[in-house]
Enzyme design. Structure first.
Site, PDB file in Angstrom:
ATOM      1  N   GLY A   1     -71.935   3.787 -30.826  1.00  0.00           N
ATOM      2  CA  GLY A   1     -72.708   5.021 -30.907  1.00  0.00           C
ATOM      3  C   GLY A   1     -73.589   5.296 -29.689  1.00  0.00           C
TER       4      GLY A   1
ATOM      5  N   GLY B   1     -72.576   6.134 -26.652  1.00  0.00           N
ATOM      6  CA  GLY B   1     -72.084   7.220 -25.792  1.00  0.00           C
ATOM      7  C   GLY B   1     -70.969   6.824 -24.841  1.00  0.00           C
ATOM      8  CE  LYS B   2     -68.670   1.522 -26.627  1.00  0.00           C
ATOM      9  NZ  LYS B   2     -69.742   1.748 -27.600  1.00  0.00           N
ATOM     10  CB  SER B   3     -65.900   7.815 -26.896  1.00  0.00           C
ATOM     11  OG  SER B   3     -65.550   6.571 -27.446  1.00  0.00           O
ATOM     12  CE1 TYR B   4     -70.682  14.647 -24.867  1.00  0.00           C
ATOM     13  CE2 TYR B   4     -71.706  13.579 -22.973  1.00  0.00           C
ATOM     14  CZ  TYR B   4     -71.430  14.726 -23.708  1.00  0.00           C
ATOM     15  OH  TYR B   4     -71.883  15.941 -23.266  1.00  0.00           O
TER      16      TYR B   4
ATOM     17  CG  ASP C   1     -64.205   4.347 -24.875  1.00  0.00           C
ATOM     18  OD1 ASP C   1     -65.289   3.743 -24.912  1.00  0.00           O
ATOM     19  OD2 ASP C   1     -63.939   5.314 -25.626  1.00  0.00           O
TER      20      ASP C   1
ATOM     21  N   GLY D   1     -67.492  -0.937 -29.341  1.00  0.00           N
ATOM     22  CA  GLY D   1     -68.953  -1.108 -29.385  1.00  0.00           C
ATOM     23  C   GLY D   1     -69.379  -2.564 -29.502  1.00  0.00           C
TER      24      GLY D   1
HETATM   25  N1  LIG Z   1     -74.715  12.078 -22.936  1.00  0.00           N
HETATM   26  C1  LIG Z   1     -74.532  12.618 -24.155  1.00  0.00           C
HETATM   27  N2  LIG Z   1     -74.884  13.903 -24.396  1.00  0.00           N
HETATM   28  C2  LIG Z   1     -74.689  14.460 -25.611  1.00  0.00           C
HETATM   29  N3  LIG Z   1     -74.166  13.808 -26.672  1.00  0.00           N
HETATM   30  C3  LIG Z   1     -73.795  12.530 -26.491  1.00  0.00           C
HETATM   31  C4  LIG Z   1     -73.953  11.861 -25.231  1.00  0.00           C
HETATM   32  N4  LIG Z   1     -73.499  10.601 -25.356  1.00  0.00           N
HETATM   33  C5  LIG Z   1     -73.084  10.492 -26.628  1.00  0.00           C
HETATM   34  N5  LIG Z   1     -73.263  11.637 -27.317  1.00  0.00           N
HETATM   35  C6  LIG Z   1     -72.921  11.852 -28.736  1.00  0.00           C
HETATM   36  O1  LIG Z   1     -73.300  10.677 -29.460  1.00  0.00           O
HETATM   37  C7  LIG Z   1     -72.330  10.332 -30.450  1.00  0.00           C
HETATM   38  C8  LIG Z   1     -71.822   8.904 -30.230  1.00  0.00           C
HETATM   39  O2  LIG Z   1     -71.198   8.845 -28.975  1.00  0.00           O
HETATM   40  P1  LIG Z   1     -69.816   8.078 -28.725  1.00  0.00           P
HETATM   41  O3  LIG Z   1     -68.864   8.299 -29.858  1.00  0.00           O
HETATM   42  O4  LIG Z   1     -69.402   8.416 -27.362  1.00  0.00           O
HETATM   43  O5  LIG Z   1     -70.339   6.566 -28.798  1.00  0.00           O
HETATM   44  P2  LIG Z   1     -69.520   5.218 -28.518  1.00  0.00           P
HETATM   45  O6  LIG Z   1     -70.428   4.373 -27.691  1.00  0.00           O
HETATM   46  O7  LIG Z   1     -68.186   5.528 -27.950  1.00  0.00           O
HETATM   47  O8  LIG Z   1     -69.418   4.610 -29.962  1.00  0.00           O
HETATM   48  P3  LIG Z   1     -68.328   3.599 -30.587  1.00  0.00           P
HETATM   49  O9  LIG Z   1     -68.417   2.305 -29.849  1.00  0.00           O
HETATM   50  O10 LIG Z   1     -68.787   3.446 -32.006  1.00  0.00           O
HETATM   51  O11 LIG Z   1     -67.021   4.278 -30.480  1.00  0.00           O
HETATM   52  C9  LIG Z   1     -71.224  11.362 -30.322  1.00  0.00           C
HETATM   53  O12 LIG Z   1     -71.447  12.366 -31.290  1.00  0.00           O
HETATM   54  C10 LIG Z   1     -71.404  11.958 -28.940  1.00  0.00           C
HETATM   55  O13 LIG Z   1     -70.957  13.299 -28.837  1.00  0.00           O
END
Ligand SMILES: Nc1ncnc2c1ncn2[C@@H]1O[C@H](COP(=O)(O)OP(=O)(O)OP(=O)(O)O)[C@@H](O)[C@H]1O
Length: 348
Positions: free
Chosen positions: A105, A107-110, A252, A255
């Site tokens: 959560g 923000g890696k995938s973002y 990516d 988590g």
């Molecule tokens: N820089 C950012 N600006 C706006 N929203 C963000 C940003 N980074 C992350 N988010 C939002 O936060 C939420 C979690 O981000 P994301 O899914 O990228 O996390 P993750 O690290 O990939 O999690 P996981 O390991 O569980 O897959 C998503 O809804 C995403 O759109």
């Protein structure tokens, strides 16, 4: 581009954190990131002399917590700072690797894929690559062949995310070619002619990726995903034909959550165990490589043998060539808000 760069990015607070009345504990100034431990009173120290604030210096600290802030770093700015160098390095014949590391959560995938309104590093790097290919071919300077593959490592098993229905997609074997290094047997490779072709494949692969709702993210990626672009340039150098092959791995990572923080049980707990095991191996590999490069920098110091445990996880084995050798590596650590102190993980 230096051979390893580390960037850290902080995202906006999500609903859960707002509901928990989480406090903002991260300050960023230029390349410096400061974290405040709110449990330690101002002017005081914590257990074993821990200080209230800790400052870390990275190659880049990206403040993306508040779109209204003058310091806000957008997806486009992340690409301009990191992604353009990846494209440039690929054209110069280097392999490149970008990892996104951080808790679930964070923000890696973002950062890597982005969302429908604002694409992340992977689509922007592919777009950048094709726009440079188009420029170069217009002047007839070279010809190019671009191939894409997309896989995930889930519970230490490799799965093809761009499967054709008839072919085997689960539990693919990782093998090692004597010259070309580790590869995945039977992984599908897709020839692409333009960015539109890549976009189609990316969308198809993202749908196939293993996700689940966890206590910390509704759509949590439960696997490490590796999007690979194999890029071959053919041109004439001093009237002699030559060919350069570069690989770009865009990773990516799953988590790096703690089981107590996510409240995971059963399948999710087993996944978490496998995820953390491979992330620990990634850390061990990088620290062994750092020892090796220190040894190389101090030829007079007596060297102890350094073993790099690439084969301890599928992730590090597959990325062996991108972690050492002829490769430019970028690590982006994502941070989420916390109301207690935690240590930053840094791979240099
Ligand atoms: N820089 C950012 N600006 C706006 N929203 C963000 C940003 N980074 C992350 N988010 C939002 O936060 C939420 C979690 O981000 P994301 O899914 O990228 O996390 P993750 O690290 O990939 O999690 P996981 O390991 O569980 O897959 C998503 O809804 C995403 O759109």
């Amino acid at each position: 581009m230096a051979s390893v760069k580390v960037a850290v990015r902080v995202r906006p607070m999500n609903r859960r954190e707002k509901d928990l009345e989480a406090k903002f504990i991260i300050q960023m100034e230029k390349s410096k990131t400061t974290i405040t431990n709110l449990k330690i009173p101002e002017g005081g120290t914590g257990d074993s002399g821990r200080e209230r604030t800790k400052t870390f210096t990275y190659d880049f600290s990206f403040y993306s917590a508040d779109t209204k802030s003058p310091d806000y770093v957008s997806q486009e700015m992340v690409f301009k700072t990191l992604g353009t160098d990846v494209v440039k390095s690929a054209f110069e014949g280097y392999n490149a690797c970008v990892f996104a590391y951080g808790q679930t959560g964070s923000g890696k995938s973002y950062t890597m894929m982005g969302d429908s309104g604002d694409s992340g590093l992977i689509p922007r790097i592919c777009e950048g690559l094709f726009s440079r290919i188009n420029e170069t071919t217009r002047w007839d300077e070279a010809s190019f062949r671009t191939e894409v593959s997309y896989l995930e490592i889930y519970n230490e098993r490799v799965r093809d995310l761009l499967r054709r229905k008839s072919s085997k997609t689960f539990n693919l074997r990782v093998r090692e070619h004597p010259k070309e290094g580790p590869y995945v047997e039977d992984l599908s490779k897709h020839l692409v002619q333009n960015y539109g072709d890549v976009e189609e494949l990316m969308d198809a692969g993202n749908i196939n990726r293993t996700t689940a709702a966890t206590g910390m993210n509704d759509v949590s990626s439960r696997s490490h995903a590796i999007f690979t672009i194999k890029f071959t340039q053919a041109k004439f150098d001093s009237e002699m034909p030559c060919e350069t092959v570069s690989k770009i791995h865009l990773v990516d990572l799953a988590g790096s959550e703690r089981a107590d923080a996510t409240g995971a049980t059963g399948v999710r707990l087993k996944e978490g165990g496998n995820i953390n095991k491979s992330l620990v191996t990634l850390g061990n590999v990088i620290s062994a490589l750092a020892d090796l490069s220190q040894d190389a920098a101090n030829p007079l110091v007596k060297k102890k043998p350094v073993f790099v445990p690439y084969r301890d996880s599928v992730l590090t084995w597959l990325l062996k060539d991108s972690l050492g050798g002829n490769s430019k590596t970028i690590m982006i650590a994502s941070k989420n808000f916390k109301f207690f102190f935690f240590s930053i993980q840094c791979f240099v």
